[in-house]
Structures are given as C-alpha cells and as structure tokens.
Design an enzyme around this catalytic site. Structure first.
Site, PDB file in Angstrom:
ATOM      1  CG  LEU A   1     -24.644 -29.242  -6.693  1.00  0.00           C
ATOM      2  CD1 LEU A   1     -23.668 -28.685  -5.675  1.00  0.00           C
ATOM      3  CD2 LEU A   1     -24.675 -30.767  -6.630  1.00  0.00           C
TER       4      LEU A   1
ATOM      5  NE  ARG B   1     -25.267 -33.565 -13.820  1.00  0.00           N
ATOM      6  CZ  ARG B   1     -26.044 -33.653 -14.899  1.00  0.00           C
ATOM      7  NH1 ARG B   1     -25.539 -33.456 -16.106  1.00  0.00           N
ATOM      8  NH2 ARG B   1     -27.330 -33.915 -14.778  1.00  0.00           N
TER       9      ARG B   1
ATOM     10  N   GLY C   1      -9.184 -30.712 -13.611  1.00  0.00           N
ATOM     11  CA  GLY C   1      -8.815 -30.604 -12.204  1.00  0.00           C
ATOM     12  C   GLY C   1      -7.598 -29.751 -11.916  1.00  0.00           C
TER      13      GLY C   1
ATOM     14  CG  HIS D   1     -18.477 -18.521 -13.476  1.00  0.00           C
ATOM     15  ND1 HIS D   1     -19.058 -19.531 -14.230  1.00  0.00           N
ATOM     16  CD2 HIS D   1     -18.591 -17.393 -14.211  1.00  0.00           C
ATOM     17  CE1 HIS D   1     -19.499 -19.022 -15.360  1.00  0.00           C
ATOM     18  NE2 HIS D   1     -19.243 -17.732 -15.377  1.00  0.00           N
TER      19      HIS D   1
HETATM   20  C1  GRF Z   1     -12.454 -23.566 -14.521  1.00  0.00           C
HETATM   21  O1  GRF Z   1     -12.325 -22.612 -15.530  1.00  0.00           O
HETATM   22  C2  GRF Z   1     -13.506 -23.157 -13.518  1.00  0.00           C
HETATM   23  O2  GRF Z   1     -13.591 -21.779 -13.358  1.00  0.00           O
HETATM   24  C3  GRF Z   1     -14.774 -23.687 -14.154  1.00  0.00           C
HETATM   25  O3  GRF Z   1     -14.395 -24.913 -14.722  1.00  0.00           O
HETATM   26  C4  GRF Z   1     -13.010 -24.887 -15.042  1.00  0.00           C
HETATM   27  C5  GRF Z   1     -12.391 -26.062 -14.360  1.00  0.00           C
HETATM   28  O4  GRF Z   1     -11.052 -26.225 -14.730  1.00  0.00           O
HETATM   29  N1  GRF Z   1     -15.839 -23.806 -13.189  1.00  0.00           N
HETATM   30  P1  GRF Z   1     -10.169 -27.281 -13.999  1.00  0.00           P
HETATM   31  O5  GRF Z   1     -10.888 -28.632 -14.097  1.00  0.00           O
HETATM   32  O6  GRF Z   1      -9.998 -26.861 -12.574  1.00  0.00           O
HETATM   33  O7  GRF Z   1      -8.880 -27.295 -14.753  1.00  0.00           O
END
Ligand code: GRF
Length: 224
Positions: A93, A91, A11, A109
């Site tokens: 969706l 997940r 997070g 991403h």
């Molecule tokens: C990030 O690298 C985001 O781009 C990907 O998952 C990771 C989440 O990291 N979808 P965090 O939980 O926000 O630290």
C-alpha cells in the site's frame, strides 16, 4: 469499530477472524467487509459464506498503485471502515492509502520481524537455519513489513521441518494472534509511542502518561 479485511489468497486468517466474530469474541471490533484483488480467491468464498459484504478490485485494472489505493479507500469508506486488517493481502500500500487511515492498518507476517520480511518468510527462516520462527502483527507503514510491532508469537523450527510443516505450525499461532490484536486495537488497548507499542489493560485516555502506561501495561496480549 468497523473492520475491513483485505486478502488475496486462501483466507485462513480471515476465517479465524470470522470464527471469533461469530462467537461474539471480537467485539468491540465488528467485521463489515472483505476486499480482494484476486477474483475467485478462497478468502472471498469464506466471506460470502459468512454473509459478509465483499468487493474485488484487480490492481491490474489501474494505471498506478496510487489509483488502485484510491479505489480501495473509496470501497472501504463506503462501508464505514475504521480499521483495516491485511490478512494475506499481496499488495504494497502507498502513502495515499496509509495517510487515510493513520495507525489503523495492521498486517500479519509469518516471521519474527525484523527477521525475514517480504515474501516466503518461512522459507527464509528455514534457509537461514534459525531455531525459532513465528509470526508478527504490526502496524503498516510505507516500508515492507517495517511498521511498529504490536505482538509476536514464536514456534520451534524442528530438524525435520519443510516449508509446509513450518507454515502450518506458524499459521496455528497466526490464527490466535490476529483476532486477539484486532480486538485489542478496537478496544483502545493499543498505545503507540514512536516505534513502541504497548498493550494496556483497558482503554485509558491518559495512558500516554509514562506512569499510567507503566501501570496499565500488559506483558502480552490477552487471548480471545
Ligand atoms: C499468512 O501466512 C500471513 O502471515 C501472510 O500471508 C499468509 C496468508 O494466509 N501475510 P491466509 O490467506 O490467511 O491463509
């Protein structure tokens, strides 16, 4: 605009949204709830500390992806959520969920899409040998990381990089890009025309007219 964040892990992107929201810079976006599919994940702890409402729905408790999605929709609707941010939500969706919130679900991403979709974007970039990596914020469609791209940020890949150092460099950019996009979407500054997304100076009802759109188009998203 009421925003719900879905997360599964540490997070840190959620934290960047919380920090921006707490200093008043996310408006007109308002964080109202954080949902997770993993009980006890750090994202939930961060949300709790910020005083946000939270819910946990384990996908394992549902017979199908669609049933899980229906339960997610119900939780988010009960908080009046209008914009959903996937911040490390692991997940996929289904159209059951996406059909409820058209062009109102965004994802971050850790790669420059359309390169390296799916999991381990940073490792894919290292293995491929690219010289630039980065992150992408996009609208979510039914594919895996295939929706219209809203904004991207690039970082160099250095010869001494391993997965962790590259992940950290990309995360630094993620933490700036995601709040900026959330604010712009909530402000009505994001105009979608098929696959093409324009970020415009300010919300304009006639921004779909090509001339107005060209006049209002920003070269890049304003930082928060
Ligand atoms: C990030 O690298 C985001 O781009 C990907 O998952 C990771 C989440 O990291 N979808 P965090 O939980 O926000 O630290």
């Amino acid at each position: 605009m009421k925003v719900g964040v879905l997360a599964s892990g540490s997070g840190t992107n959620l934290q960047s949204l919380i920090d921006t929201w707490q200093r008043g810079a996310l408006a007109p976006a308002d964080l109202v709830v954080v949902g997770a599919n993993v009980q006890g994940c750090l994202a939930l702890e961060r949300a709790g500390k910020a005083g946000l409402a939270t819910f946990v729905l384990s996908h394992k408790a549902f017979a199908s992806r669609e049933d899980f999605d229906r339960a997610l929709v119900a939780e988010l609707r009960s908080h009046g959520v209008e914009l959903i941010v996937l911040a490390g939500f692991m997940r996929v969706l289904t159209p059951v969920f996406l059909g409820e919130f058209p062009q109102r679900v965004i994802n971050i991403h850790p790669a420059l899409l359309p390169a390296f979709p799916g999991t381990h974007g940073q490792k894919q970039a290292l293995d491929y040998g690219v010289k630039l990596a980065g992150c992408t914020v996009h609208f979510v469609d039914a594919g895996t990381d295939t929706g219209p791209i809203i904004a991207q940020a690039a970082v160099p890949v250095l010869p001494e990089d391993d997965e962790d150092s590259l992940r950290q460099r990309i995360l630094t950019e993620e933490h700036k890009l995601l709040p900026a996009v959330v604010r712009a979407v909530a402000a009505g500054q994001v105009v979608v025309t098929g696959r093409h997304v324009d970020v415009i100076r300010e919300a304009q009802s006639d921004a779909k007219s090509p001339t107005k759109l060209a006049e209002a188009r920003l070269r890049s998203i304003d930082p928060v």
